[in-house]
Scaffold this active site. Structure first.
Site, short mmCIF file in Angstrom:
data_model
loop_
_atom_site.label_atom_id
_atom_site.label_comp_id
_atom_site.label_asym_id
_atom_site.label_seq_id
_atom_site.Cartn_x
_atom_site.Cartn_y
_atom_site.Cartn_z
N ASP A 46 0.85 -1.22 -0.07
CA ASP A 46 0.12 -0.05 0.08
C ASP A 46 0.64 1.25 -0.16
O ASP A 46 1.79 1.35 0.54
CB ASP A 46 -0.93 0.17 1.32
CG ASP A 46 -1.57 -1.05 1.67
OD1 ASP A 46 -1.63 -2.27 0.91
OD2 ASP A 46 -2.21 -1.12 2.74
N GLN A 62 4.19 0.42 2.19
CA GLN A 62 4.41 -0.66 3.13
C GLN A 62 5.52 -1.62 2.56
O GLN A 62 5.58 -2.04 1.30
CB GLN A 62 3.12 -1.48 3.26
CG GLN A 62 1.62 -0.93 4.00
CD GLN A 62 2.29 -1.19 5.38
OE1 GLN A 62 1.81 -2.22 5.88
NE2 GLN A 62 2.54 0.02 6.11
N SER A 106 -0.85 0.48 7.50
CA SER A 106 -1.06 1.53 6.71
C SER A 106 -1.78 2.62 7.48
O SER A 106 -2.29 2.67 8.37
CB SER A 106 -1.89 1.18 5.36
OG SER A 106 -1.17 0.48 4.45
N ARG A 165 -8.15 -0.79 11.06
CA ARG A 165 -6.79 -0.31 10.66
C ARG A 165 -6.88 0.89 9.52
O ARG A 165 -7.89 0.96 8.97
CB ARG A 165 -5.65 -1.59 10.20
CG ARG A 165 -6.34 -2.15 9.31
CD ARG A 165 -5.40 -3.38 8.76
NE ARG A 165 -6.02 -4.29 7.84
CZ ARG A 165 -6.42 -5.68 8.20
NH1 ARG A 165 -6.53 -5.58 9.35
NH2 ARG A 165 -7.03 -6.12 7.22
N ASP A 166 -5.58 1.22 9.34
CA ASP A 166 -5.59 2.36 8.05
C ASP A 166 -6.19 3.61 8.23
O ASP A 166 -7.11 3.98 7.58
CB ASP A 166 -6.11 1.56 6.66
CG ASP A 166 -5.45 0.30 6.57
OD1 ASP A 166 -4.61 -0.16 7.20
OD2 ASP A 166 -6.16 -0.63 5.77
N GLU A 224 -10.77 -2.19 3.73
CA GLU A 224 -9.42 -1.94 3.99
C GLU A 224 -9.03 -0.37 3.35
O GLU A 224 -9.78 0.05 2.48
CB GLU A 224 -8.35 -2.57 3.37
CG GLU A 224 -8.30 -4.15 4.05
CD GLU A 224 -7.11 -4.79 3.82
OE1 GLU A 224 -6.60 -5.42 4.50
OE2 GLU A 224 -6.75 -5.04 2.58
C1 FRU Z 1 -4.05 -3.50 2.61
C2 FRU Z 1 -3.42 -3.83 4.17
C3 FRU Z 1 -3.89 -2.86 5.14
C4 FRU Z 1 -2.91 -2.85 6.08
C5 FRU Z 1 -1.76 -3.03 5.35
C6 FRU Z 1 -0.56 -4.04 5.95
O1 FRU Z 1 -3.48 -4.29 1.90
O2 FRU Z 1 -3.96 -5.32 4.52
O3 FRU Z 1 -5.38 -2.95 5.54
O4 FRU Z 1 -2.61 -1.92 6.93
O5 FRU Z 1 -2.01 -3.76 4.30
O6 FRU Z 1 0.47 -4.17 5.21
#
Ligand code: FRU
Length: 487
Positions: A46, A62, A106, A165-166, A224
């Site tokens: 990401d 990431q 993320s 998350r995120d 996500e």
């Molecule tokens: C999306 C994800 C996010 C997470 C990240 C971890 O690709 O799964 O939800 O924060 O990747 O690498």
């Protein structure tokens, strides 16, 4: 394919010398790109913290340093003045605290009062591998050093699963409040967005509620990477629903979609004013993120991961994979997003090729095709006898474009489907194609639809064929992304 143990995937990077040999090996790969952000080693997924701050564009990806595997994630930092020429800056955020002991996941960036703030998910796991996601923040100094807040802004909400998350941070001027949109999963296994709010950026965050998105209460098992932008008087909500199939999208269960409508922060409702559409109709596109704080309020720029969760790509053998798509500038027309590569990409044009009998296709180039609105077939990366290649077939009657990568020598993710069809709004008169060694991005008409795919042509696959009334122009493109070994 290499089998990774948990210990290998979650190994902490202690010194850059640990990946130097890997870096120099990977640098020699035929598939390293010239103008796309890609991992220095290992895996990039990401885009994170994409933001304009003090005259520069900051972007992170990431990053798992060790190979093409999802393991311990870092934020790797790249910097640009023009969204096209990028330089490596090294690790932005490392998993070095209790709260993010198993990965800095993320999140987004925010620029305020000459400070750059990063909001991310601390992926904590205990000794029994039980996960607790924390929403955390850090400041990034002008020299690129991060200082994390000693404590998270908040922990997980007890009414939802571990999938929270995120964080995407936005500021609401009228309310003078900050909001965080957080991707989440309900206990019934449905994809959701949670909203938190605060008067201050680094403190006082409280749970405001779950975002209501009428009509989308039961759409996938996890959402996500939510992202939102205000554009042309409307709001655009982008997110990546998982664990669901979408008609016409083959067996794939990971998607990135958008809704155009109204975001109401009082009632915490996003009311869509049109259908839910794929942000990109290609095979490999995920976790898109808007850049926050673009200079001009009527401008929105977005990038995404060229890749998908749970997919495997041929460069895994070389111990790297993934890249980010060209930053795209967005507009809204007739209730639909128009996405165009940022204008500055034109500066990369180098040599205009003579269109000749031989029809060689450079590995790093841009194609511009003008069509009279009639049927055509364009095959990229064919063999010298015209066979094989990535076929792009436009059928004017149905106004559909069919894309097939099954004739390439190197096939991958076959079980998810190798052919896709994208719907167009208006007859196809203009197609622009960006090729960069292992990726192809297609922009249809003024960007009313886009199609992004990885592709790994072999040395024999270096020609193209065309049928129909297509006027083609081809330019080689200059290198724009510096691949220096900076960790
Ligand atoms: C999306 C994800 C996010 C997470 C990240 C971890 O690709 O799964 O939800 O924060 O990747 O690498």
């Amino acid at each position: 394919m290499k089998e990774w143990t948990l210990a290998e995937r979650y190994r902490v990077l202690e010194d850059k010398s640990q990946i130097e040999e890997l870096y120099s090996r990977i640098s020699r790969s035929d598939y390293r790109q010239a103008y796309h952000v890609q991992p220095i080693t290992g895996l990039s997924s990401d885009p994170n913290g994409f933001i304009y701050h003090k005259g520069q564009w900051h972007l992170f990806y990431q990053w798992c340093p060790w190979g093409a595997v999802h393991g311990l994630k870092y934020w790797y930092h790249v910097l640009s003045k023009d969204l096209i020429h990028w330089e490596n800056k090294g690790i932005g955020l490392a998993p070095d605290t209790f709260y993010d002991n198993k990965g800095v996941h993320s999140g987004s960036g925010f620029s305020y009062d000459s400070t750059l703030y990063l909001f991310y998910t601390g992926n904590h796991r205990d000794e029994n591998w039980v996960r607790t996601p924390y929403t955390c923040a850090a400041k990034l100094s002008d020299s690129g050093q991060a200082s994390k807040l000693p404590r998270p802004l908040f922990g997980p909400h007890p009414d939802y699963t571990e999938h929270q998350r995120d964080p995407k941070v936005v500021y609401h001027e009228e309310k003078q409040r900050y909001y965080i949109l957080l991707g989440a999963q309900s206990k019934e296994g449905k994809g959701k967005i949670l909203i938190y709010t605060s008067k201050q950026l680094l403190a006082g965050w409280t749970f405001a509620g779950e975002l209501k998105v009428p009509g989308y209460e039961d759409f996938g098992g996890m959402w996500e990477c939510p992202s939102i932008a205000h554009l042309g008087g409307s709001d655009v909500l982008v997110f990546s629903p998982q664990y669901t199939k979408i008609p016409g999208r083959n067996a794939n269960t990971n998607h990135t979609v958008y809704l155009i409508g109204r975001m109401d922060y009082d009632s915490l409702t996003f009311t869509a004013e049109g259908p839910c559409r794929c942000l990109d109709y290609g095979f490999d596109f995920y976790a898109a993120q808007f850049a926050a704080n673009v200079q001009d309020k009527n401008k929105a720029v977005l990038t995404a991961w060229i890749g998908l969760p749970d997919n495997h790509y041929p460069t895994e053998e070389e111990e790297w994979e993934g890249s980010l798509c060209l930053p795209r500038e967005l507009k809204i027309r007739n209730g639909r997003l128009l996405q165009q590569p940022v204008e500055q990409v034109k500066e990369l044009r180098q040599e205009k090729l003579q269109i000749n009998q031989q029809q060689n296709l450079p590995r790093v180039c841009e194609l511009e095709a003008v069509n009279k609105g009639t049927d055509f077939r364009l095959s990229l990366f064919t063999k010298s006898d015209g066979s094989g290649g990535l076929e792009i077939h436009y059928d004017a009657k149905s106004n559909l474009c069919h894309i097939d990568r099954s004739q390439m020598d190197q096939r991958f993710n076959q079980e998810l489907g190798e052919e896709l069809t994208l719907p167009l709004e208006t007859p196809l008169t203009y197609l622009s194609v960006f090729i960069d060694r292992c990726s192809v991005e297609l922009f249809f008409n003024q960007g009313e639809a886009t199609f992004t795919t990885h592709l790994y042509p072999t040395s024999q696959e270096s020609f193209y064929t065309v049928s129909g009334e297509l006027d083609l122009e081809i330019w080689t493109l200059k290198k724009a992304v510096k691949d220096s070994f900076i960790v």
